[in-house]
Design a protein around this motif. Sequence first.
Motif, PDB file in Angstrom:
ATOM      1  N   ALA A 156       1.797  -0.354   1.607  1.00  0.00           N
ATOM      2  CA  ALA A 156       1.481  -1.579   1.441  1.00  0.00           C
ATOM      3  C   ALA A 156       2.573  -2.572   1.835  1.00  0.00           C
ATOM      4  O   ALA A 156       2.403  -3.498   2.388  1.00  0.00           O
ATOM      5  CB  ALA A 156       1.389  -1.792  -0.087  1.00  0.00           C
ATOM      6  N   ALA A 157       3.947  -2.067   1.928  1.00  0.00           N
ATOM      7  CA  ALA A 157       4.988  -2.815   2.222  1.00  0.00           C
ATOM      8  C   ALA A 157       4.872  -3.182   3.687  1.00  0.00           C
ATOM      9  O   ALA A 157       5.536  -4.010   4.036  1.00  0.00           O
ATOM     10  CB  ALA A 157       6.309  -2.279   1.781  1.00  0.00           C
ATOM     11  N   PHE A 158       4.439  -2.241   4.226  1.00  0.00           N
ATOM     12  CA  PHE A 158       4.611  -2.568   5.768  1.00  0.00           C
ATOM     13  C   PHE A 158       3.090  -3.194   6.536  1.00  0.00           C
ATOM     14  O   PHE A 158       2.884  -3.147   7.649  1.00  0.00           O
ATOM     15  CB  PHE A 158       4.914  -1.352   6.759  1.00  0.00           C
ATOM     16  N   ASN A 159       2.219  -3.113   5.454  1.00  0.00           N
ATOM     17  CA  ASN A 159       0.647  -3.664   5.968  1.00  0.00           C
ATOM     18  C   ASN A 159       0.241  -2.718   7.037  1.00  0.00           C
ATOM     19  O   ASN A 159      -0.665  -3.107   7.836  1.00  0.00           O
ATOM     20  CB  ASN A 159       1.018  -5.196   6.348  1.00  0.00           C
ATOM     21  N   ALA A 160       0.472  -1.406   6.902  1.00  0.00           N
ATOM     22  CA  ALA A 160      -0.109  -0.372   7.516  1.00  0.00           C
ATOM     23  C   ALA A 160      -1.655  -0.384   7.302  1.00  0.00           C
ATOM     24  O   ALA A 160      -2.135  -0.668   6.186  1.00  0.00           O
ATOM     25  CB  ALA A 160       0.572   0.824   7.742  1.00  0.00           C
ATOM     26  N   GLN A 161      -2.383   0.263   8.280  1.00  0.00           N
ATOM     27  CA  GLN A 161      -3.822   0.531   8.145  1.00  0.00           C
ATOM     28  C   GLN A 161      -4.102   1.800   7.706  1.00  0.00           C
ATOM     29  O   GLN A 161      -3.284   2.884   7.955  1.00  0.00           O
ATOM     30  CB  GLN A 161      -4.487   0.425   9.307  1.00  0.00           C
ATOM     31  N   VAL A 162      -5.042   1.986   6.746  1.00  0.00           N
ATOM     32  CA  VAL A 162      -5.549   3.408   6.346  1.00  0.00           C
ATOM     33  C   VAL A 162      -7.064   3.554   6.511  1.00  0.00           C
ATOM     34  O   VAL A 162      -7.888   2.779   6.468  1.00  0.00           O
ATOM     35  CB  VAL A 162      -5.662   3.510   4.967  1.00  0.00           C
TER      36      VAL A 162
END
Length: 440
Positions: free
Chosen positions: A270-276
């Motif tokens: 969440a902190a890095f706004n990465a995608q799942v």
Amino acid sequence: MTNEPIDLLISARWIIPVIPEDQVYEDCSVAIDGGNITALLPSAEAKRKYSPRQQVELGNHVLIPGLVNAHGHAAMTLLRGFADDYPLKTWLEEHIWPAEMRWVNEEFVQDGTELAIAEMIRSGTSCFSDMYFFPESSAKAAIQAGMRSQIAFPVFDFPSPWGRGPDEYIHKGLQLRDDYKGRELIRIAFGPHAPYTVSDEPLRKIATYSEELETSVQIHLHETAEEVATSIKQYGVRPIQRLKELEFFSPLTQCVHMTTLDDTDIETIAAFNAQVIHCPQSNLKLASGLCPTAKLLRQGINVALGTDGAASNNDLDMFGELNTATLVAKAVAGDPTVVDAHQALRLATINGARALGWADHIGSIEPGKAADLAAVALGTIETEPLYNPASQLVYTQSGSRVSHVWVNGTVLMAGRQLLTVNEMEVLTKAKLWRRKLVDA
């Protein structure tokens, strides 16, 4: 007054635009010109306003954005059913990797990708992400079929049919990126296979290139509990923590599978706004684990869907995937209200577009976006009585009822007839490959 000329007007009984959320429009039309959506408006008004060169009437259909298959290995469709009912490690090391070392070449990838594309179009997919050897062959097949695609070139520490090691993989992948730069339907991404197959130095190098070139990275991550345990034993930290320390994560990072997560893992993503990217059917078949979809969504993390490869699914039907995703999410959360029908559709459309960096272009039916669309026939025995079109799409296995697919306003399938892929040729090649592998 002269009506405004446009290329195409599609009128449908129902339209689910995805954005705005949770909406179902009745008796509306989509106006398309130059491959882009120019308007979404009531059909009666559209017919007064426009003079279309072509008109499509979908009397008892629902029109939706084309589905986005955000993770797969298209050419592995030729290995469908080749090695079923094994755990992931055994499946990979004792069956799939040996077969790939022997058989995978440019022809295998071209033929397998064509078969996969045909299957995806027939079940409503207009955009797919691929991670496999000989990515130049995958890109060629996608271009020929008129499909939108992210091609993630593979990176391993060890040799494969496509290269000898990480430096060669990266060099060839960057050349492929240059070859396809500016092509509207193809984007090239980095595809480091997984933390357990790629060491620190190549991962750091990929992270640097990704930032400098603004290029996406797709990686298998936290696929199994064994992967996490092995990382702790080898590196002293969980895989996500190791990648964080390597400064690997960014909004361009696409994390595939994500079945074994603790609160710290989720906070990092969440902190890095990465995608799942969630692949529920493959994870269930390999007993890899369960992605906590509802929990991730509550944390503001973008979750998209992928089928994975047909060797571990065993189909590429995104309607089946979104159906499984919502059912698994409810079971994992112990809450029947999470991931409802409209949210499930978002996972497979706008969320997939966001994950691949294409949200400004696709994933919803909005003016200014590309006309990537799919039509699904309702009114059948399996869908009546019909109270809620979104519910019928998600919970009644709709892939076989897809009638039309468009990409950039170009029709790829009409009346379930493929128009850009030679169905008989694809089937013949698939049977020839089966014979080769069986007779080996």
